[in-house]
Enzyme design. Structure first.
Site, PDB file in Angstrom:
ATOM      1  N   ASP A  67      -6.294  -0.124  -7.102  1.00 54.04           N
ATOM      2  CA  ASP A  67      -7.197  -1.198  -8.038  1.00 54.04           C
ATOM      3  C   ASP A  67      -7.980  -1.860  -6.989  1.00 54.04           C
ATOM      4  O   ASP A  67      -8.451  -2.890  -7.197  1.00 54.04           O
ATOM      5  CB  ASP A  67      -6.408  -2.487  -9.074  1.00 54.04           C
ATOM      6  CG  ASP A  67      -4.680  -2.595  -7.397  1.00 54.04           C
ATOM      7  OD1 ASP A  67      -4.847  -1.965  -6.802  1.00 54.04           O
ATOM      8  OD2 ASP A  67      -3.862  -3.412  -7.803  1.00 54.04           O
ATOM      9  N   SER A  68      -8.182  -1.128  -6.036  1.00 51.02           N
ATOM     10  CA  SER A  68      -8.717  -1.452  -4.918  1.00 51.02           C
ATOM     11  C   SER A  68     -10.439  -1.363  -5.187  1.00 51.02           C
ATOM     12  O   SER A  68     -11.866  -2.202  -4.920  1.00 51.02           O
ATOM     13  CB  SER A  68      -8.965  -0.674  -3.196  1.00 51.02           C
ATOM     14  OG  SER A  68      -9.075   0.337  -3.708  1.00 51.02           O
ATOM     15  N   ASP A 110      -3.415   2.824 -10.549  1.00 51.62           N
ATOM     16  CA  ASP A 110      -2.842   1.703 -10.120  1.00 51.62           C
ATOM     17  C   ASP A 110      -2.916   1.417 -11.521  1.00 51.62           C
ATOM     18  O   ASP A 110      -3.288   0.838 -11.848  1.00 51.62           O
ATOM     19  CB  ASP A 110      -3.682   0.637  -8.969  1.00 51.62           C
ATOM     20  CG  ASP A 110      -2.836   1.159  -7.101  1.00 51.62           C
ATOM     21  OD1 ASP A 110      -1.896   1.220  -7.230  1.00 51.62           O
ATOM     22  OD2 ASP A 110      -4.340   0.987  -6.677  1.00 51.62           O
ATOM     23  N   LYS A 139       0.956   4.155 -10.392  1.00 50.48           N
ATOM     24  CA  LYS A 139       1.212   3.371  -8.954  1.00 50.48           C
ATOM     25  C   LYS A 139       1.823   1.906  -9.028  1.00 50.48           C
ATOM     26  O   LYS A 139       1.090   1.062  -9.163  1.00 50.48           O
ATOM     27  CB  LYS A 139       0.666   3.481  -7.355  1.00 50.48           C
ATOM     28  CG  LYS A 139       1.229   2.923  -6.534  1.00 50.48           C
ATOM     29  CD  LYS A 139       0.217   3.208  -4.897  1.00 50.48           C
ATOM     30  CE  LYS A 139      -1.306   2.512  -4.552  1.00 50.48           C
ATOM     31  NZ  LYS A 139      -1.287   1.569  -4.755  1.00 50.48           N
ATOM     32  N   GLU A 141       3.447  -1.416  -7.084  1.00 51.17           N
ATOM     33  CA  GLU A 141       3.518  -2.111  -6.132  1.00 51.17           C
ATOM     34  C   GLU A 141       5.093  -2.901  -5.444  1.00 51.17           C
ATOM     35  O   GLU A 141       5.475  -3.296  -6.868  1.00 51.17           O
ATOM     36  CB  GLU A 141       2.720  -3.404  -5.327  1.00 51.17           C
ATOM     37  CG  GLU A 141       1.490  -2.784  -5.340  1.00 51.17           C
ATOM     38  CD  GLU A 141      -0.281  -3.108  -4.890  1.00 51.17           C
ATOM     39  OE1 GLU A 141       0.316  -4.002  -4.646  1.00 51.17           O
ATOM     40  OE2 GLU A 141      -0.951  -2.866  -4.767  1.00 51.17           O
ATOM     41  N   GLU A 208       1.831   1.047   3.701  1.00 54.44           N
ATOM     42  CA  GLU A 208       0.311   0.315   3.945  1.00 54.44           C
ATOM     43  C   GLU A 208       0.712  -0.770   5.287  1.00 54.44           C
ATOM     44  O   GLU A 208       0.982  -1.230   5.046  1.00 54.44           O
ATOM     45  CB  GLU A 208      -0.140  -0.364   2.569  1.00 54.44           C
ATOM     46  CG  GLU A 208      -1.535  -1.239   3.355  1.00 54.44           C
ATOM     47  CD  GLU A 208      -2.645  -1.356   2.084  1.00 54.44           C
ATOM     48  OE1 GLU A 208      -2.487  -1.105   0.829  1.00 54.44           O
ATOM     49  OE2 GLU A 208      -3.460  -1.780   2.186  1.00 54.44           O
TER      50      GLU A 208
HETATM   51  O1  KIV Z   1      -5.935   0.374  -4.310  1.00 56.97           O
HETATM   52  C1  KIV Z   1      -5.546   0.892  -3.342  1.00 56.97           C
HETATM   53  O2  KIV Z   1      -7.055   1.279  -3.152  1.00 56.97           O
HETATM   54  C2  KIV Z   1      -4.379   1.340  -2.878  1.00 56.97           C
HETATM   55  C3  KIV Z   1      -4.814   1.722  -0.898  1.00 56.97           C
HETATM   56  C4  KIV Z   1      -5.343   1.402  -0.736  1.00 56.97           C
HETATM   57  C5  KIV Z   1      -3.354   2.632  -1.274  1.00 56.97           C
HETATM   58  O3  KIV Z   1      -3.793   0.659  -3.056  1.00 56.97           O
END
Ligand code: KIV
Length: 292
Positions: A67-68, A110, A139, A141, A208
């Site tokens: 989600d970056s 994510d 994924k 968090e 992280e």
């Molecule tokens: O969203 C993302 O790119 C991430 C990485 C920084 C691990 O969660």
């Protein structure tokens, strides 16, 4: 058809077969075998078909549709505003790119903020959307409360990667993009959450921005879970970087732990190959840059 080695044809000389030709799809058992053998796992983020296919061809085993993308593709200030529909769209694009290129990478998507916090049923509904878009794993968090959600998804056939330490979706609660687990109490909490997540069935765990000694001890204590570090030192089972960061095209401040692999690689494919080689041979990351 794979040609091997370089061959003359009426159309010119074909290049020798890539050493990556005939690769088998990366699977969860294979990733856990690598973890057990101590072979480093490589992961990069990618958000579209072409970059994903190039990363795959460069030998990256896992592609994270992170989600970056909220920051690097959409120009948002954080990951908080990323929607499920946006994640579905990018997951589908990456998955198509990998399929078209006959790639083998393991795809992790994510789950965005607000799509799994309400209930485990909500998490399942939304994880199904990402799985149907092509993700092999989702994924989530956070520690503690997420363990129940992880167990619920894993029991229903959806592999889960957990994410501890700096969890960007909760940046406002954390007070910024800060190193986590520096105090003894917070390190103990992180260790406990990591154990609970493994017990719940998480087979990967992103760590992280935590001190490298903490990441190393968590890795040691989780034989059935592949830890993937980012700003967490070299002693995790694998590494991940945000694609744009490692190519040196970050719009903001480059995190201290990132290396610009374009300088080593000379091209995007070369940068990705240099990243894979550096993670595999242990020359990236450098623990000296993680002495938080
Ligand atoms: O969203 C993302 O790119 C991430 C990485 C920084 C691990 O969660």
């Amino acid at each position: 058809m794979i040609q091997d080695p370089a061959q003359s044809t009426p159309y010119g000389t074909l290049p020798p077969a890539s050493p990556l030709a005939n690769r088998k799809p990366v699977s969860l058992p294979r990733l856990l075998e690598m973890r057990a053998r101590g072979e480093k796992i490589t992961m990069l983020t990618a958000y579209d078909a072409t970059f994903a296919a190039v990363a795959d061809a460069a030998g990256v085993e896992c592609i994270l549709i992170g989600d970056s993308l909220g920051m690097v593709c959409q120009g948002l200030p954080s990951t908080v505003g990323v929607s499920l529909e946006t994640m579905r769209y990018h997951t589908e694009s990456v998955s198509r790119g990998i399929r078209r290129a006959q790639g083998t990478a393991w795809l992790i998507a994510d789950m965005p903020f607000g799509t799994y916090q309400e209930s485990k049923e909500q998490a399942l509904r939304n994880a199904v959307v990402l799985s149907q878009a092509g993700a092999h794993m989702v994924k989530v968090e956070g520690g503690g409360w997420t363990a129940e959600t992880v167990r619920f998804l894993v029991e229903r056939g959806i592999p889960v990667c957990a994410h501890l330490g700096l969890t960007p979706q909760t940046v406002h609660a954390l007070g910024g993009y800060r190193v986590q687990g520096k105090s003894d109490a917070s390190a103990d909490t992180l260790r406990r959450h990591a154990q609970e997540l493994q017990d719940a069935g998480a087979s990967m765990l992103v760590l992280e921005m935590v001190p490298h000694a903490l990441a190393a001890s968590v890795t040691q204590s989780l034989p059935y879970c592949a830890t993937i570090g980012i700003g967490a030192g070299k002693d995790t089972a694998g590494q991940v970087l945000v694609l744009h960061d490692m190519l040196g095209v970050n719009l903001g401040k480059m995190p201290k732990f990132v290396r610009n692999f374009m300088a080593d690689g000379g091209s995007i494919r070369g940068a990705m190959e240099a990243y894979v080689a550096a993670v595999k041979n242990g020359s990236f990351p450098d623990n000296a840059l993680h002495a938080w």
